[in-house]
Scaffold this motif. Structure first.
Motif, PDB file in Angstrom:
ATOM      1  N   PHE A 165     -90.248 -89.334  -7.965  1.00  0.00           N
ATOM      2  CA  PHE A 165     -89.573 -90.408  -7.235  1.00  0.00           C
ATOM      3  C   PHE A 165     -90.334 -90.678  -5.939  1.00  0.00           C
ATOM      4  N   HIS A 166     -90.714 -91.916  -5.708  1.00  0.00           N
ATOM      5  CA  HIS A 166     -91.417 -92.277  -4.479  1.00  0.00           C
ATOM      6  C   HIS A 166     -90.504 -92.051  -3.279  1.00  0.00           C
ATOM      7  N   HIS A 167     -91.088 -91.623  -2.171  1.00  0.00           N
ATOM      8  CA  HIS A 167     -90.284 -91.283  -0.996  1.00  0.00           C
ATOM      9  C   HIS A 167     -89.466 -92.464  -0.487  1.00  0.00           C
ATOM     10  N   SER A 168     -89.877 -93.678  -0.829  1.00  0.00           N
ATOM     11  CA  SER A 168     -89.169 -94.870  -0.335  1.00  0.00           C
ATOM     12  C   SER A 168     -87.765 -95.009  -0.906  1.00  0.00           C
ATOM     13  N   ILE A 169     -87.502 -94.358  -2.034  1.00  0.00           N
ATOM     14  CA  ILE A 169     -86.154 -94.466  -2.612  1.00  0.00           C
ATOM     15  C   ILE A 169     -85.296 -93.248  -2.296  1.00  0.00           C
ATOM     16  N   LYS A 170     -85.855 -92.290  -1.527  1.00  0.00           N
ATOM     17  CA  LYS A 170     -85.090 -91.168  -0.967  1.00  0.00           C
ATOM     18  C   LYS A 170     -84.269 -90.421  -2.027  1.00  0.00           C
ATOM     19  N   LYS A 171     -84.969 -89.923  -3.019  1.00  0.00           N
ATOM     20  CA  LYS A 171     -84.290 -89.132  -4.048  1.00  0.00           C
ATOM     21  C   LYS A 171     -85.044 -87.807  -4.210  1.00  0.00           C
ATOM     22  N   GLU A 172     -84.568 -86.785  -3.527  1.00  0.00           N
ATOM     23  CA  GLU A 172     -85.244 -85.496  -3.530  1.00  0.00           C
ATOM     24  C   GLU A 172     -84.793 -84.596  -4.680  1.00  0.00           C
ATOM     25  N   HIS A 173     -83.566 -84.799  -5.134  1.00  0.00           N
ATOM     26  CA  HIS A 173     -82.999 -83.886  -6.136  1.00  0.00           C
ATOM     27  C   HIS A 173     -82.852 -84.591  -7.483  1.00  0.00           C
ATOM     28  N   PHE A 174     -83.118 -83.847  -8.529  1.00  0.00           N
ATOM     29  CA  PHE A 174     -82.970 -84.389  -9.879  1.00  0.00           C
ATOM     30  C   PHE A 174     -82.732 -83.250 -10.856  1.00  0.00           C
ATOM     31  N   ASN A 175     -81.750 -83.410 -11.697  1.00  0.00           N
ATOM     32  CA  ASN A 175     -81.453 -82.425 -12.734  1.00  0.00           C
ATOM     33  C   ASN A 175     -81.791 -83.012 -14.096  1.00  0.00           C
ATOM     34  N   PHE A 176     -82.662 -82.339 -14.817  1.00  0.00           N
ATOM     35  CA  PHE A 176     -83.002 -82.793 -16.159  1.00  0.00           C
ATOM     36  C   PHE A 176     -81.806 -82.616 -17.094  1.00  0.00           C
ATOM     37  N   PRO A 177     -81.685 -83.480 -18.100  1.00  0.00           N
ATOM     38  CA  PRO A 177     -80.614 -83.293 -19.094  1.00  0.00           C
ATOM     39  C   PRO A 177     -80.892 -82.055 -19.932  1.00  0.00           C
ATOM     40  N   ILE A 178     -79.839 -81.461 -20.467  1.00  0.00           N
ATOM     41  CA  ILE A 178     -80.008 -80.273 -21.316  1.00  0.00           C
ATOM     42  C   ILE A 178     -79.828 -80.606 -22.798  1.00  0.00           C
ATOM     43  N   GLY A 179     -79.337 -81.811 -23.090  1.00  0.00           N
ATOM     44  CA  GLY A 179     -79.112 -82.195 -24.485  1.00  0.00           C
ATOM     45  C   GLY A 179     -77.779 -81.672 -24.988  1.00  0.00           C
ATOM     46  N   ASP A 180     -77.242 -82.328 -25.988  1.00  0.00           N
ATOM     47  CA  ASP A 180     -75.946 -81.906 -26.522  1.00  0.00           C
ATOM     48  C   ASP A 180     -76.084 -80.872 -27.635  1.00  0.00           C
ATOM     49  N   ASN A 181     -77.313 -80.724 -28.176  1.00  0.00           N
ATOM     50  CA  ASN A 181     -77.585 -79.736 -29.224  1.00  0.00           C
ATOM     51  C   ASN A 181     -76.649 -79.894 -30.419  1.00  0.00           C
ATOM     52  N   ASN A 182     -76.259 -81.133 -30.697  1.00  0.00           N
ATOM     53  CA  ASN A 182     -75.405 -81.380 -31.857  1.00  0.00           C
ATOM     54  C   ASN A 182     -76.119 -80.974 -33.143  1.00  0.00           C
TER      55      ASN A 182
END
Length: 318
Positions: A165-182
């Protein structure tokens, strides 16, 4: 970030796995690059865009402005199936073409994909170099190895995904999805009347027994992983036979053996490879996707592609 109003460029585009995922959310492709002429034709057949060729010969100033840069940059330099030369391999240095484009355009979002082994290559130094360059360009960078088998497709396909994420949009944190494992299995993606010849060999050996398991309500219990039940010949790569209650092995653009690129599966009392359409389904391509008419090219293209359901899940998080 509103993807519906975003534009993206598709580098090392292949047959458009990133294009499929981003356009699903309403983003518009403004530029694509792919050096393989057969993959470029498939891309054009499906999206009406003719990718430019060798990205190393394209000046970054000639690339349109964009909000998102996505790239499944060449993985052979980092793959355990290759010679693992990393940045000593010209294909590895193609990452630096991404760097120069980012340096000039500064898109809001970066989305990259590569083989799992990139995370461990050269003791982790290769990934460290990549992340350092992206951070120096002003991006908050996150990475995670994800398996397509956790995201609704029956294929054991582990890949590393990098989100910046570019610093201009101020998003430092992000959690990847884990999937539903259906629970899903190879049987779910099989064509009803495939036009593919079964394997006729005298050296088939069924080494493992497997019987379908059912719960108290009569539903089949699926293990969500490949189930090897036999071999052809010496049982090397492309010579292993799998049960359709399990997942497919990783699709590959290369590889030897009689079951090269897809693996072998025991289907209706016969042993066969998967068809190109079945490979398309394993990667999450829609049924109306136009497949290259030459099987050899189709197998290569799907083996090189990114798993679309994983990208969609990541974009949903974004």
């Amino acid at each position: 970030m509103n993807l519906a109003n975003s534009t993206f460029i598709d580098l090392f585009a292949g047959i458009g796995g990133f294009h499929q995922a981003l356009s699903h959310f309403g983003a518009k492709c403004v530029f694509a690059s792919e050096i393989d002429k057969h993959a470029s034709q498939t891309y054009h057949d499906n999206y009406g865009i003719v990718p430019v060729g060798d990205i190393t010969k394209i000046d970054e100033k000639d690339i349109p402005a964009h909000d998102i840069l996505c790239a499944g940059f060449p993985c052979q330099a980092f793959s355990i199936s290759g010679k693992q030369k990393g940045f000593d391999d010209v294909r590895g240095t193609l990452f630096f073409d991404i760097v120069r484009i980012l340096q000039y355009h500064s898109p809001k979002l970066i989305l990259l994909e590569n083989v799992k082994n990139l995370a461990k290559h050269d003791g982790g130094n290769t990934l460290k170099v990549i992340l350092t360059h992206l951070k120096e360009l002003g991006y908050a960078v996150h990475h995670q190895v994800l398996n397509a088998s956790h995201f609704g497709v029956p294929q054991n396909r582990e890949r590393i995904y990098i989100v910046g994420f570019h610093h201009s949009i101020k998003k430092e944190h992000f959690n990847f999805p884990i999937g539903d494992n259906n629970p899903v299995c190879v049987f779910d993606i099989l064509e009803k009347n495939p036009t593919i010849a079964p394997i006729q060999r005298d050296d088939v050996v069924f080494k493992h027994t497997y019987e379908s398991i059912f719960d108290n309500e009569g539903r089949k219990v699926l293990p969500n992983k490949p189930i090897q039940i036999g071999i052809v010949g010496k049982g090397g790569q492309g010579e292993r036979i799998y049960h359709t209650d399990g997942h497919a092995i990783t699709l590959s653009a290369h590889g030897g053996g009689i079951g090269s690129k897809t693996g072998l599966y025991y289907i209706n009392d016969q042993i066969r490879k998967l068809t190109p359409r079945e490979c398309a389904r394993l990667q999450g391509f829609p049924e109306n996707f136009k497949i290259n008419p030459r099987d050899a090219q189709a197998y290569k293209q799907f083996g090189n592609s990114v798993a679309i359901p994983v990208l969609k899940a990541i974009l949903q998080q974004i």
